[in-house]
Design a protein around this motif. Structure first.
Motif, PDB file in Angstrom:
ATOM      1  N   TYR A 294       1.634   8.838  28.187  1.00  0.00           N
ATOM      2  CA  TYR A 294       2.355   9.581  27.137  1.00  0.00           C
ATOM      3  C   TYR A 294       3.413   8.553  26.301  1.00  0.00           C
ATOM      4  N   ASP A 295       4.295   7.679  26.997  1.00  0.00           N
ATOM      5  CA  ASP A 295       5.261   7.013  26.120  1.00  0.00           C
ATOM      6  C   ASP A 295       4.266   5.987  25.416  1.00  0.00           C
ATOM      7  N   ILE A 296       3.249   5.366  25.975  1.00  0.00           N
ATOM      8  CA  ILE A 296       2.157   4.200  25.223  1.00  0.00           C
ATOM      9  C   ILE A 296       1.796   5.328  23.924  1.00  0.00           C
ATOM     10  N   VAL A 297       1.242   6.284  24.093  1.00  0.00           N
ATOM     11  CA  VAL A 297       0.717   7.026  22.908  1.00  0.00           C
ATOM     12  C   VAL A 297       1.730   7.278  21.903  1.00  0.00           C
ATOM     13  N   LYS A 298       3.122   7.566  22.138  1.00  0.00           N
ATOM     14  CA  LYS A 298       4.265   8.187  21.541  1.00  0.00           C
ATOM     15  C   LYS A 298       4.675   6.857  20.392  1.00  0.00           C
ATOM     16  N   ARG A 299       4.402   5.577  21.128  1.00  0.00           N
ATOM     17  CA  ARG A 299       4.635   4.347  20.184  1.00  0.00           C
ATOM     18  C   ARG A 299       3.435   3.805  19.491  1.00  0.00           C
ATOM     19  N   TYR A 300       2.456   3.880  20.131  1.00  0.00           N
ATOM     20  CA  TYR A 300       1.187   3.162  19.649  1.00  0.00           C
ATOM     21  C   TYR A 300       0.209   3.832  19.154  1.00  0.00           C
ATOM     22  N   GLY A 301       0.156   5.561  19.479  1.00  0.00           N
ATOM     23  CA  GLY A 301      -1.076   6.318  19.158  1.00  0.00           C
ATOM     24  C   GLY A 301      -2.034   6.177  20.013  1.00  0.00           C
ATOM     25  N   PHE A 302      -3.121   6.505  19.908  1.00  0.00           N
ATOM     26  CA  PHE A 302      -4.320   6.376  20.717  1.00  0.00           C
ATOM     27  C   PHE A 302      -5.544   6.342  20.131  1.00  0.00           C
ATOM     28  N   PRO A 303      -6.512   5.698  20.439  1.00  0.00           N
ATOM     29  CA  PRO A 303      -7.985   5.205  19.813  1.00  0.00           C
ATOM     30  C   PRO A 303      -8.543   6.446  19.237  1.00  0.00           C
ATOM     31  N   ASN A 304      -8.854   6.669  17.880  1.00  0.00           N
ATOM     32  CA  ASN A 304      -9.456   7.699  17.504  1.00  0.00           C
ATOM     33  C   ASN A 304     -10.895   7.855  17.618  1.00  0.00           C
ATOM     34  N   TYR A 305     -11.430   7.882  18.731  1.00  0.00           N
ATOM     35  CA  TYR A 305     -12.705   7.837  19.228  1.00  0.00           C
ATOM     36  C   TYR A 305     -13.328   9.221  19.113  1.00  0.00           C
ATOM     37  N   PHE A 306     -14.695   9.361  18.820  1.00  0.00           N
ATOM     38  CA  PHE A 306     -15.256  10.505  18.989  1.00  0.00           C
ATOM     39  C   PHE A 306     -15.307  11.164  20.232  1.00  0.00           C
ATOM     40  N   GLY A 307     -15.035  12.660  20.430  1.00  0.00           N
ATOM     41  CA  GLY A 307     -15.091  13.025  22.147  1.00  0.00           C
ATOM     42  C   GLY A 307     -16.617  13.418  22.240  1.00  0.00           C
ATOM     43  N   GLU A 308     -16.398  13.969  23.522  1.00  0.00           N
ATOM     44  CA  GLU A 308     -17.801  14.238  24.034  1.00  0.00           C
ATOM     45  C   GLU A 308     -18.484  15.553  23.372  1.00  0.00           C
ATOM     46  N   GLN A 309     -17.665  16.332  22.544  1.00  0.00           N
ATOM     47  CA  GLN A 309     -18.456  17.338  21.744  1.00  0.00           C
ATOM     48  C   GLN A 309     -19.121  17.078  20.911  1.00  0.00           C
ATOM     49  N   ARG A 310     -18.916  15.583  20.360  1.00  0.00           N
ATOM     50  CA  ARG A 310     -19.739  15.249  19.003  1.00  0.00           C
ATOM     51  C   ARG A 310     -21.170  14.820  19.547  1.00  0.00           C
TER      52      ARG A 310
ATOM     53  N   ASP B 118       1.090  -5.194  16.351  1.00  0.00           N
ATOM     54  CA  ASP B 118       0.803  -4.706  15.041  1.00  0.00           C
ATOM     55  C   ASP B 118       0.590  -3.204  14.794  1.00  0.00           C
ATOM     56  N   VAL B 119       1.465  -2.312  15.257  1.00  0.00           N
ATOM     57  CA  VAL B 119       1.338  -1.055  15.092  1.00  0.00           C
ATOM     58  C   VAL B 119       1.236  -0.849  13.604  1.00  0.00           C
ATOM     59  N   GLU B 120       2.097  -1.235  12.765  1.00  0.00           N
ATOM     60  CA  GLU B 120       2.123  -0.697  11.418  1.00  0.00           C
ATOM     61  C   GLU B 120       0.500  -1.106  10.714  1.00  0.00           C
ATOM     62  N   TYR B 121       0.092  -2.321  11.159  1.00  0.00           N
ATOM     63  CA  TYR B 121      -1.301  -2.638  10.685  1.00  0.00           C
ATOM     64  C   TYR B 121      -2.540  -1.582  10.954  1.00  0.00           C
ATOM     65  N   LEU B 122      -2.263  -1.468  12.222  1.00  0.00           N
ATOM     66  CA  LEU B 122      -3.214  -0.413  13.304  1.00  0.00           C
ATOM     67  C   LEU B 122      -3.257   1.023  12.648  1.00  0.00           C
ATOM     68  N   LYS B 123      -2.036   1.516  12.191  1.00  0.00           N
ATOM     69  CA  LYS B 123      -1.829   2.642  11.576  1.00  0.00           C
ATOM     70  C   LYS B 123      -2.729   2.969  10.435  1.00  0.00           C
ATOM     71  N   GLU B 124      -3.019   1.862   9.584  1.00  0.00           N
ATOM     72  CA  GLU B 124      -3.430   1.990   8.458  1.00  0.00           C
ATOM     73  C   GLU B 124      -5.008   1.325   8.573  1.00  0.00           C
ATOM     74  N   LEU B 125      -5.459   0.720   9.679  1.00  0.00           N
ATOM     75  CA  LEU B 125      -6.818   0.176   9.597  1.00  0.00           C
ATOM     76  C   LEU B 125      -7.687   1.545   9.820  1.00  0.00           C
ATOM     77  N   GLN B 126      -8.895   1.434   8.904  1.00  0.00           N
ATOM     78  CA  GLN B 126      -9.885   2.322   8.855  1.00  0.00           C
ATOM     79  C   GLN B 126     -11.084   1.369   9.262  1.00  0.00           C
TER      80      GLN B 126
END
Length: 388
Positions: free
Chosen positions: A150-166, A291-299
């Protein structure tokens, strides 16, 4: 221990509430309808509503697919030329309309019109999803892992993968119908739809197919096989499937490719760990991001045809995936089976939690609440927090 033995012992362990984007108006051409369901998929509820209320599926608007094994609240839009009132439906071997639902025991759903809106809902048309999740078997080593991750997620977020429901919104998780369609193999597409990669001795004997599968089929699936029995070509029979079902084949395959782009990108650029996913697939999660600020904006685009990729690492990752799976550029924006497939679009690479809160905590259980933007999956987060 597998993920779902910890987070989905009962449907009440996984509660999801949509926060809608539409606002009620005094006048409008559509009803906004609340849909509350327990242990039933969104698509199944739409089919039941369509059948009982005589409303074509294409007329029912919705913002997203919600988990089956859960208690979820979401919203629909229905044109005001149809009559709609409070109704409940229960599944007990077959669907039946009931006065109310026992939310602690029964499987089913209820609908309630809330008022009018000016336009229909479309996919992604909500502000966020709010999750209330209970994690069981929360022993000491898991607690330590949970808080560290959770500490990692709080700092860097987590990858926006599609989940199994998809990937579970169509019949088969072990094959992609769209791959057959893109090759012009409509019979292969139908076989994949009904059976995945399993071999079937009586394929082509449509009467036997109908007799064998009929008890488990939707009405439109029965119509499809009846069409084959009448001598329709596989392509014409395929078009009997409702368009929203056909589009799921496209969404599933494009989501798989997109997940692979992101996984390859992470593995080339960041320290990572791999975590098991469905079908023996893997998801890779960063554990440090300089480079978390770059990753935040990456699409990341779905094809790169319309949205050109400037990030060289991402471009390499996408090319590797497209080569690996034999995806051809001429497939992009192609019309097949009465729909345009492999279209381009953008999806954020990273997602960040909102309003995370621990509601309850005991020696063996924790209950948490948090919100995610539309299109992001709580199960993807939980795979990392609990490491599968």
């Amino acid at each position: 221990m597998k993920l779902y033995t910890r987070i989905k012992r009962t449907p009440e362990d996984f509660i999801v509430e949509e926060i809608p984007a539409l606002e009620l108006k005094k006048e409008g051409n559509f009803y906004l309808v609340e849909l509350k369901k327990r242990n039933v998929s969104t698509l199944e509820t739409l089919r039941v509503i369509s059948r009982f209320l005589k409303i074509p599926l294409k007329e029912i608007g919705f913002a997203g697919l919600k988990d089956r094994f859960a208690v979820t609240t979401q919203y629909l839009t229905i044109p005001t030329n149809y009559e709609i009132d409070e109704r409940c439906f229960r599944f007990n071997g077959r669907w039946k309309e009931v006065k109310n639902l026992n939310w602690e025991k029964e499987y089913g759903f209820c609908i309630k019109p809330l008022g009018k809106v000016e336009r229909p809902l479309k996919l992604g048309d909500l502000r966020e999803n709010r999750f209330t999740i209970t994690v069981r078997n929360f022993e000491k080593n898991l607690r330590e892992r949970f808080y560290r991750n959770y500490d990692i997620v709080k700092r860097y977020g987590f990858p926006n993968y599609f989940g199994e429901q998809r990937f579970g919104s169509v019949k088969s998780r072990d094959d992609f119908v769209l791959r057959y369609l893109l090759r012009g193999d409509f019979e292969g597409a139908l076989k994949s739809y009904f059976f995945g990669k399993s071999s079937v001795e009586y394929w082509g004997d449509w009467r036997k197919l109908y007799k064998t599968l009929s008890p488990t089929l939707e009405e439109y699936e029965k119509d499809l096989i009846r069409g084959l029995m009448r001598g329709l070509s596989a392509e014409k029979a395929f078009r009997i499937l409702p368009k929203n079902v056909r589009l799921m084949f496209n969404f599933a395959y494009q989501s798989f490719l997109w997940n692979e782009y992101l996984r390859e990108y992470i593995e080339e650029k960041y320290p990572f760990i791999r975590i098991p996913f469905i079908n023996n697939w893997k998801l890779s999660y960063w554990i440090e991001v300089p480079d978390v600020e770059y990753l935040k904006e990456l699409q990341i685009p779905y094809t790169g045809k319309e949205f050109k990729v400037k990030d060289k690492t991402l471009r390499r990752a996408m090319m590797r995936v497209l080569r690996k799976y034999g995806v051809k550029e001429e497939w992009f924006d192609r019309e097949v089976g009465g729909m345009v497939v492999m279209t381009d679009g953008l999806r954020k690479a990273a997602v960040f939690l909102k309003d995370f809160k621990i509601l309850e905590k005991t020696k063996n259980r924790i209950k948490v609440r948090f919100s995610l933007p539309p299109g992001s999956y709580a199960t993807v987060l939980l795979r990392f927090l609990l490491k599968g």
